[in-house]
Design an enzyme around this catalytic site. Structure first.
Site, PDB file in Angstrom:
ATOM      1  CB  VAL A  60       2.254   8.376  -2.461  1.00 53.74           C
ATOM      2  CG1 VAL A  60       2.731   9.193  -1.276  1.00 53.74           C
ATOM      3  CG2 VAL A  60       0.729   8.413  -2.557  1.00 53.74           C
ATOM      4  CB  ALA A 105       8.062   6.729  -3.950  1.00 54.64           C
ATOM      5  CE  LYS A 106       4.812  -0.325  -1.730  1.00 52.09           C
ATOM      6  NZ  LYS A 106       5.955  -1.071  -1.216  1.00 52.09           N
ATOM      7  N   GLY A 107       3.469   3.216  -5.196  1.00 51.87           N
ATOM      8  CA  GLY A 107       2.447   3.436  -6.210  1.00 51.87           C
ATOM      9  C   GLY A 107       1.501   2.270  -6.249  1.00 51.87           C
ATOM     10  CG  ASP A 145       4.216  -3.907  -2.701  1.00 52.59           C
ATOM     11  OD1 ASP A 145       5.035  -3.485  -1.881  1.00 52.59           O
ATOM     12  OD2 ASP A 145       3.139  -4.405  -2.345  1.00 52.59           O
TER      13      ASP A 145
END
Ligand code: NAD
Length: 415
Positions: A60, A105-107, A145
């Site tokens: 995202v 952002a993050k995935g 993460d």
């Protein structure tokens, strides 16, 4: 959290309330109601054991008004798009609060790593990177993460470099130092939590020497933070992990506890301590509480029983919205996650800068620069809260971030 509200709904509630209190341009708030781009893809994989699986993955890109997208990659079996969107907006805010010129952002990949061999994991990570479009040091820089560490980030870097035919350490964060990672990265979040805790205690007139403290979570963040508290003379009386908690009113010997965890895998049964549940740790008779494990641990049901005067959020989202309100009404000082645990994101920023310049910093420089920046983030958030006449440092931090985002969007001609 009410059952109908998702973690992303809660993030939007915070956004909109901070926007109201800070009188943020409604157009800027409208832009921030939804991510700029969602990359949703599946990864088919022939597993080592002969089975075949298709894994759901996301990246995202929440908002890049302030700079290139950046931040972590989470792998866990319960992963949802909602969670990744929420983390995307948190990162957008966290970068602004920490004065880092980056977007949020993050995935993530929905997978249970315990069922995958190392080779399966490598294939999954490499496929994840190949599917990221667009990517690169000036577009989107993934980091680690939950479920991804130095090995995963090394595979990501190698896949990026093999497929682009370049050497580009600035394209991937949280790498080991030998591949261009920053010194001090692993300890940065716990160190940062301690630095803002010290600053908040000073503002409250709370003397740290001999002050009783409780820490939930004794991993990368909690154990590092507890070590700093111990070194500064705090009495860390209660600590817990996923297996339960321990209590010693005289104060725990944190270096010895770290050895115990290294040899047994848990804080449980540390000699000379009483056993406690995780809830009892949160409700312990202490001045300082640092939840540094998982989200939503302090909620409407237990917030009234929390006795700490100062709560510093090491974890992301450890307090529900209801708990936050109850504690604010009780005049408890809460330093929010977007300030308190921004040390890791800050050192990731240093990591990318080092990769781009090919000039690598010594640990003293990393730690000194981290201190300056995280204290500034805390002070500016506190001052914004005062200006907006709210006792909530959380709203202060979000207003501080939203003012910057609003200005950047205006200058870019977006709103
Ligand atoms: P970690 O995996 O190293 O440690 C987590 C600790 O929490 C462990 O001691 C584990 O036993 C404990 N734990 C897990 N589930 C628990 C539960 N239900 N109840 C009580 N304890 C539980 O993780 P970490 O890197 O220390 O991260 C901790 C938190 O901080 C997470 O919320 C993470 O998102 C957040 N955070 C971490 C970083 C970082 O740089 N590591 C940065 C920002 C935010």
């Amino acid at each position: 959290m009410s059952p109908s509200k998702t973690v992303f709904d809660v993030a939007l509630d915070t956004l909109n309330e901070a926007g109201r209190l800070g009188q943020i341009n409604p157009r800027a708030l409208k832009v921030l109601q939804t991510p700029k781009r969602i990359n949703s893809f599946c990864i088919p994989l022939k597993l080592d054991n002969g089975d075949f699986e298709v894994f759901q993955a996301y990246r995202v890109h929440y908002c890049d008004a302030m700079g290139p997208f950046r931040d972590g990659t989470r792998i866990r079996p319960e992963l949802t798009l909602d969670e990744i969107k929420a983390l995307g907006i948190f990162m957008t805010v966290k970068h602004c609060v920490a004065d880092i010129p980056a977007g949020g952002a993050k995935g993530g990949i929905r997978a249970d790593l315990r069922t995958l061999t190392a080779r399966d994991q490598e294939s999954l990570i490499r496929a994840f990177v190949r599917n990221l479009t667009p990517k690169g040091p000036w577009v989107d820089v993934p980091g680690a993460d939950i479920g991804t560490g130095e090995q995963a980030m090394s595979w990501m870097l190698d896949e990026y470099e093999q497929t682009t035919g370049t050497h580009c350490p600035a394209a991937i964060n949280d790498k080991p130092a030998i591949l261009g990672g920053s010194l001090g990265g692993k300890a940065a979040t716990g160190r940062g939590v301690f630095l803002v805790l010290q600053a908040a205690a000073q503002d409250m007139g709370l003397e740290l020497n001999q002050a009783p403290a409780a820490v939930q979570g004794f991993g990368q963040v909690g154990a590092e933070l507890a070590s700093h508290l111990y070194q500064t003379g705090c009495r860390v009386v209660a600590v817990s992990d996923v297996y339960g908690g321990i209590y010693d009113p005289k104060g725990l010997d944190i270096p010895a506890l770290k050895d115990h965890v290294r040899s047994t895998g848990s804080v449980a049964d540390f000699p000379g301590t009483e056993a406690m549940t995780n809830d009892q740790v949160l409700e312990a008779e202490v001045d300082i509480l640092v939840p540094a494990a998982v989200h939503d641990v302090v909620h409407a049901g237990n917030a009234g029983k929390v006795r700490a005067k100062l709560i510093v959020e090491g974890a992301n989202g450890p307090l529900t919205t209801e708990a936050d309100q109850i504690l604010t009404d009780k005049q408890v000082t809460v330093v929010p996650d977007v300030v308190a645990n921004s040390g890791g994101a800050t050192v990731c920023h240093f990591e990318r800068s080092q990769g781009l310049s090919d000039e690598y910093w010594d640990l003293d420089r990393v730690n000194a620069t981290l201190r300056t920046r995280i204290i500034a983030a805390y002070t500016q958030s506190r001052d914004r809260a005062r200006e907006a006449n709210t006792p909530s440092l959380r709203f202060g931090a979000w207003i501080h971030a939203l003012k910057k985002l609003e200005r950047a969007m205006l200058l870019r001609g977006w709103i």
